[in-house]
Design an enzyme around this catalytic site. Structure first.
Site, mmCIF file in Angstrom:
data_model
loop_
_atom_site.group_PDB
_atom_site.id
_atom_site.type_symbol
_atom_site.label_atom_id
_atom_site.label_comp_id
_atom_site.label_asym_id
_atom_site.label_seq_id
_atom_site.Cartn_x
_atom_site.Cartn_y
_atom_site.Cartn_z
ATOM 1 N N GLY A 252 106.328 5.049 79.798
ATOM 2 C CA GLY A 252 106.337 6.511 79.881
ATOM 3 C C GLY A 252 107.367 7.180 78.999
ATOM 4 O O GLY A 252 107.581 8.393 79.086
ATOM 5 N N ARG B 26 91.397 17.296 76.729
ATOM 6 C CA ARG B 26 90.822 16.484 75.649
ATOM 7 C C ARG B 26 89.355 16.194 75.939
ATOM 8 O O ARG B 26 88.912 16.349 77.082
ATOM 9 C CB ARG B 26 91.562 15.135 75.592
ATOM 10 N N ASP C 176 90.349 10.484 73.471
ATOM 11 C CA ASP C 176 91.452 10.995 74.292
ATOM 12 C C ASP C 176 92.458 11.758 73.441
ATOM 13 O O ASP C 176 93.364 12.398 73.975
ATOM 14 C CB ASP C 176 92.158 9.851 75.043
HETATM 15 P P1 AMP Z 1 97.764 7.423 72.192
HETATM 16 O O1 AMP Z 1 96.485 6.940 71.582
HETATM 17 O O2 AMP Z 1 98.993 6.918 71.518
HETATM 18 O O3 AMP Z 1 97.787 8.917 72.300
HETATM 19 O O4 AMP Z 1 97.869 6.840 73.680
HETATM 20 C C1 AMP Z 1 96.825 6.221 74.375
HETATM 21 C C2 AMP Z 1 97.169 6.107 75.827
HETATM 22 O O5 AMP Z 1 98.311 5.287 76.029
HETATM 23 C C3 AMP Z 1 97.488 7.424 76.534
HETATM 24 O O6 AMP Z 1 96.958 7.374 77.818
HETATM 25 C C4 AMP Z 1 98.993 7.430 76.565
HETATM 26 O O7 AMP Z 1 99.494 8.233 77.593
HETATM 27 C C5 AMP Z 1 99.305 5.960 76.787
HETATM 28 N N1 AMP Z 1 100.656 5.604 76.314
HETATM 29 C C6 AMP Z 1 101.059 5.472 75.037
HETATM 30 N N2 AMP Z 1 102.371 5.161 74.976
HETATM 31 C C7 AMP Z 1 102.804 5.090 76.257
HETATM 32 C C8 AMP Z 1 104.065 4.794 76.876
HETATM 33 N N3 AMP Z 1 105.158 4.527 76.171
HETATM 34 N N4 AMP Z 1 104.115 4.821 78.222
HETATM 35 C C9 AMP Z 1 103.038 5.094 78.958
HETATM 36 N N5 AMP Z 1 101.831 5.365 78.453
HETATM 37 C C10 AMP Z 1 101.714 5.364 77.115
HETATM 38 MG MG MG Z 2 97.005 10.260 73.130
#
Ligand code: AMP
Ligand code: MG
Length: 518
Positions: free
Chosen positions: A135, A199, A269
């Site tokens: 997170g 989204r 997303d």
């Molecule tokens: P993204 O494609 O980078 O926007 O993220 C894809 C998914 O992974 C989303 O649901 C984000 O919230 C989750 N996510 C990415 N990095 C983290 C992190 N450090 N902690 C928790 N969830 C993450």
């Molecule tokens: Mg994302």
């Protein structure tokens, strides 16, 4: 600091009934209440004064401890209830199920000057959607999101915005290259702002779970607050809603193509329902013009989200959204018509956009060919996109044209005569074509300079700001922030940023290679 809080989302959309902050599947809900994590030593590194004033926050107020504590999640604004949103998504072409705000926590909505803004912290701790991750966010990815989202805004590209960039004071473990060598980095938090963070995946999740009741609630909410001109809920209006999302998505992608922005992770997303650029992860800016380029090392093999494929991927994502909306429309034909129109509109808008980059305003049967030849030429040898188009507005005659754009070539000395001849031929055609234009060359230059930015956030520029910030020096963040507020202006004192990527940055991590590890 007195904000005009007005929460529509949490009052009108279904909340998760489970209150514990544990990782799980969240059903029958659009969001879960969750509090940000307190941080060790919050420190604000930069504030976007312009964004603050959009929220009704004065410059003096941004300097208070209260502001600092709010934008780092260490204090909760009175009578507000932070939350993380539930959404799903297609990642790299595959259904990924529930994703959600894993490292984003929405604080509240502010209404100011008839605009409603959602304030969200990225990197403020775990949520029910954090899955296997923590997170949190690190300084490098936060600097990149902060600078780029504001830069996009000033480029005139639809985008989410940023209010502040802060250090949390905590250390965060990351394996930048996914090669089994994790290391601690500085934790950071960006307060980002948008009229909505919904989204495509926010809609997909309800359909995937056959929760049509909540799908309808969400669509009705979205139309009521973000597409009010469409009127009361009805099948016709749902179709009109999809049509407008399609048009906005296309407009955003045309703008990306115009300025040479490659998003890097166009999963559903990461597609805003408002057609805004959202989630600045391993994005990049074209240096050498190359339809096949992607900055995202995670996508290196298939290059799904490469520059030249962004328009197709936008369409692919819109198909997923159409599928998600189908159950409340129950008619394939209008959805297919809209999707078909995307392709027609793309061709037309892409041509108009490229013509504007070339300073062509009247119609000519050969324009498409002239543009295609140019795109071929730009890929013959490494040629800087931004410098090429910016210099082109000074074009006077075909004879001196190669010298005019000399600065755009990465290795001018070694360009073969064959390549030079190809360019000279194109410039002759361009000169002939300009003869047909009705406006003066001064007027043409003015128009071209308004669509061809002089300054973009090149990957090496962010990396320099990150490297300095890592050592505790934040002046470059501010310098780039100020520079990118006027990307189309000459800013002669900033000429040093109107230059090609330096050689040291060619293969450096963070400059040409970026992963999703943020
Ligand atoms: P993204 O494609 O980078 O926007 O993220 C894809 C998914 O992974 C989303 O649901 C984000 O919230 C989750 N996510 C990415 N990095 C983290 C992190 N450090 N902690 C928790 N969830 C993450
Ligand atoms: Mg994302």
């Amino acid at each position: 600091m007195k904000l005009n809080i007005k929460n529509t989302l949490t009052t009108e959309l279904p909340a998760d009934v489970v209150k514990e902050n544990t990782r799980r599947q969240v059903e029958n809900a659009a969001f879960s209440y969750v509090l940000p994590k307190k941080t060790a030593k919050p420190e604000i590194l930069h504030v976007s004064k312009e964004m603050a004033s959009e929220l009704g926050i004065s410059n003096t107020e941004t300097k208070t401890d209260f502001f600092k504590n709010i934008v780092t999640g260490n204090d909760i604004y009175p009578n507000t209830t932070p939350y993380a949103m539930c959404y799903a998504g297609h990642q790299f072409g595959n259904w990924a199920g529930q994703l959600g705000d894993g490292r984003a926590i929405n604080l509240f909505e502010v209404e100011y000057q008839n605009k409603n803004w959602k304030v969200q912290l990225k990197g403020a701790g775990e949520t029910p959607y954090s899955r296997t991750a923590d997170g949190l966010a690190v300084l490098r990815s936060s600097v990149r999101e902060y600078l780029c989202s504001e830069a996009m805004f000033y480029l005139g590209v639809p985008t989410t915005r940023a209010l502040s960039l802060s250090l949390s004071g905590d250390a965060v473990l990351r394996d930048v290259l996914y090669d089994g060598n994790p290391a601690y980095e500085k934790g950071a938090i960006v307060a980002r702002i948008s009229p909505s963070f919904l989204r495509f995946g926010s809609f997909e999740i309800f359909t995937a779970r056959d929760d049509l009741k909540n799908l309808k609630v969400l669509v009705d909410y979205t139309i009521k607050h973000h597409f009010p001109h469409l009127g009361a809920p009805s099948k016709e209006n749902y179709i009109a809603f999809f049509k407008e999302v399609t048009e906005r998505t296309l407009k955003m992608i045309i703008d990306w193509q115009r300025v040479g922005f490659v998003h890097g992770v166009m999963n559903t997303d990461n597609m805003s329902i408002l057609g805004l650029t959202i989630d600045f992860g391993p994005y990049g800016w074209l240096e050498g013009f190359d339809f096949g380029w992607t900055p995202n090392t995670t996508d290196r093999q298939h290059k799904r989200y490469r520059y030249g494929n962004q328009p197709n991927m936008g369409l692919w994502n819109l198909y997923q959204l159409a599928n998600a909306l189908y159950p409340i429309i129950e008619d394939v034909t209008p959805l297919e018509t809209i999707l078909k129109q995307y392709t027609t509109d793309f061709e037309q808008q892409s041509l108009t956009m490229m013509k504007s980059k070339l300073g062509l305003s009247i119609s000519d049967a050969d324009d498409l060919q002239l543009i295609q030849r140019l795109e071929d030429n730009l890929q013959l040898v490494e040629t800087d996109m931004t410098i090429f188009f910016r210099k082109l507005s000074d074009f006077t005659d075909a004879e001196s044209s190669l010298l005019l754009i000399e600065k755009a070539f990465y290795d001018f000395e070694n360009i073969s005569n064959e390549v030079k001849d190809t360019w000279n031929l194109w410039f002759k055609k361009y000169a002939n074509r300009l003869q047909k234009e009705l406006i003066s060359s001064e007027e043409r230059k003015q128009k071209m300079d308004a669509v061809n930015p002089k300054y973009v956030l090149r990957n090496y520029m962010s990396q320099m700001a990150i490297d300095e910030a890592d050592k505790g020096n934040y002046t470059l963040i501010d310098e780039l922030f100020q520079l990118l507020k006027k990307p189309y202006e000459t800013q002669p004192e900033q000429e040093k940023w109107f230059s090609k990527r330096p050689e040291w940055a060619r293969n450096k991590v963070g400059c040409s290679m970026l992963s999703c590890s943020s």
